[in-house]
Design a protein around this motif. Structure first.
Motif, short mmCIF file in Angstrom:
data_model
loop_
_atom_site.label_atom_id
_atom_site.label_comp_id
_atom_site.label_asym_id
_atom_site.label_seq_id
_atom_site.Cartn_x
_atom_site.Cartn_y
_atom_site.Cartn_z
N SER A 49 23.88 42.52 4.84
CA SER A 49 25.11 43.05 4.26
C SER A 49 26.02 43.56 5.37
O SER A 49 25.56 43.94 6.45
CB SER A 49 24.79 44.19 3.29
OG SER A 49 23.97 43.72 2.22
N LYS A 68 28.19 34.16 -1.02
CA LYS A 68 28.02 35.58 -0.76
C LYS A 68 28.45 36.38 -1.98
O LYS A 68 29.25 35.91 -2.79
CB LYS A 68 28.88 36.00 0.45
CG LYS A 68 28.58 35.22 1.72
CD LYS A 68 29.51 35.58 2.85
CE LYS A 68 30.92 35.05 2.65
NZ LYS A 68 30.99 33.57 2.77
N SER A 92 27.46 40.79 0.91
CA SER A 92 26.02 40.60 1.10
C SER A 92 25.65 39.13 0.96
O SER A 92 26.24 38.40 0.17
CB SER A 92 25.24 41.44 0.07
OG SER A 92 23.86 41.44 0.37
N LEU A 93 24.68 38.72 1.75
CA LEU A 93 24.19 37.35 1.77
C LEU A 93 22.67 37.36 1.66
O LEU A 93 21.99 38.04 2.43
CB LEU A 93 24.62 36.67 3.08
CG LEU A 93 23.97 35.33 3.44
CD1 LEU A 93 24.37 34.24 2.44
CD2 LEU A 93 24.35 34.91 4.86
#
Length: 399
Positions: A49, A68, A92-93
């Motif tokens: 993130s 994302k 965030s991913l």
């Protein structure tokens, strides 16, 4: 058995290695790149993130292929003394989306998963089983190496991806809830609303030892979710034990782990935020640097990234100093007070802190005012030493 000579062999398919491969592909699709990962998936089991403001335009372009989550409403923090809502855009991913995008964007011949590396040299890598990959440039991004060249503490965490039995009503991240019982550490719970009926809930500890007690942390997540009124079924789990570096000798570490002619990136090169373990802006910066210098021979690329690691080490000294005070000056159950005070500061200052881009004025503002720890203990902490980072239980941080 040998494969044809590649332009780049990247060892380690975590965040650093994967982004370098993508940056090279986007800079010159004709380059032959081999990305070797010991696990089944790229990125492992992880979530990264960051703040939207962390990345330059080129970094945003590099991250564009990834799916994302984005929260334009900002995020919340909670402490025993106060709560605050900050307007910064949070992103965030998940590693599953990292893996999917890289498999879509990179050439089919690039990715080699479930392939452990047996040995490395300036001309390539030999995999377990004897297969040899020859390359003009070798970049080792396989993760942090334990070394008594560094000292500090540990960040230990367990995350749970939860599907709730009804809409949970959370509309923005709770980046830090430190109202929870501290358990002889700086403890906070981190929550991301992934969908109307999905949450990611992570229990995090800044503690003196690397032990991760899975049963205890899982039970505490249960209690936290009960308190918040979130009921449902777990989808997945994530755990980690990361070093919090408060001091040490980078030059000594580089001498000890250096393989002549082999470049290092990511956590293996100590290119990360020493206090927060924040990695994505650093990984993007390194990937763009490699892509910009993609025509260098391997020996010069190794020297370039080693010098880059020294620059990162120099610019993150302020955060190592704060880490020394966090662990050395504050009693474990009182460490949260440092972050409680910090989160009263300007939101832009907080964003720059996490990206390790604090200005001189930011640093002065962070240190001025009523101190959250006794000054004599802070001075003793700065003059003293933390234990060496030579033992750890838990997962390897993604490079």
């Amino acid at each position: 058995m040998s494969e044809p000579r590649a332009d780049f062999a990247i060892l380690g398919g975590g965040l650093a290695g994967g982004l370098i491969a993508l940056a090279l592909r986007r800079a010159d699709p004709a380059l032959s790149v081999v990305l070797v990962e010991a696990g089944e998936t790229l990125g492992g089991n992880h979530r990264w993130s960051w703040f939207e403001s962390d990345l330059p335009e080129a970094g945003e372009a590099l991250m564009a292929p990834f799916r994302k989550l984005n929260w334009p409403l900002g995020y919340d923090v909670h402490f025993p003394e106060h709560s605050r809502r900050l307007g910064s855009v949070y992103v965030s991913l998940a590693s599953v989306d990292f893996d999917a995008a890289l498999r879509r964007e990179l050439a089919q011949s690039t990715i080699h998963t479930n392939r452990a590396v047996a040995s490395v040299d300036a001309r390539g890598a030999t995999l377990e089983g004897g297969e040899r990959i020859e390359a003009r440039c070798v970049i080792d991004a396989r993760g942090f190496i334990l070394s008594d060249a560094f000292e500090g503490g540990w960040q230990v965490f367990m995350g749970r991806h939860l599907r709730t039995d009804r809409p949970h009503g959370v509309d923005r991240p709770i980046v830090m809830d430190a109202k929870v019982r501290q358990h002889d550490a700086f403890r906070f719970v981190y929550t991301l609303p992934l969908a109307a009926d999905e949450l990611f809930v992570e229990d995090t500890y800044y503690q003196d030892t690397p032990e991760l007690e899975r049963a205890a942390l899982s039970a505490r997540i249960d209690r936290y979710c009960d308190t918040m009124g979130w009921q449902g079924e777990p989808i997945a789990y994530e755990t980690g034990v990361l070093p919090v570096v408060t001091g040490g000798d980078l030059a000594r570490y580089q001498r000890e782990v250096r393989i002549p002619g082999v470049a290092m990136a990511g956590a293996r090169a100590m290119i990360a935020h020493p206090l927060t373990s924040y990695t994505l802006p650093f990984a993007v910066e390194t990937a763009l640097l490699v892509a910009e210098n993609r025509d260098l021979p391997g020996e010069q690329m190794a020297a370039l990234l080693e010098a880059h690691a020294r620059r990162v080490w120099k610019r993150t000294g302020f955060y190592r100093m704060l880490g020394s005070m966090l662990f050395g000056a504050a009693k474990p159950d009182e460490r949260y007070r440092i972050f409680s005070r910090f989160y009263r500061l300007n939101p832009a200052l907080i964003e720059r802190f996490y990206a390790a881009r604090s200005t001189p004025a930011d640093k002065l503002r962070t240190l001025t005012g009523k101190p959250p720890v006794p000054i004599p203990r802070a001075l003793r902490a700065l003059a003293g030493h933390r234990p060496a980072l030579t033992s750890r239980k838990g997962s390897q941080p993604n490079g």
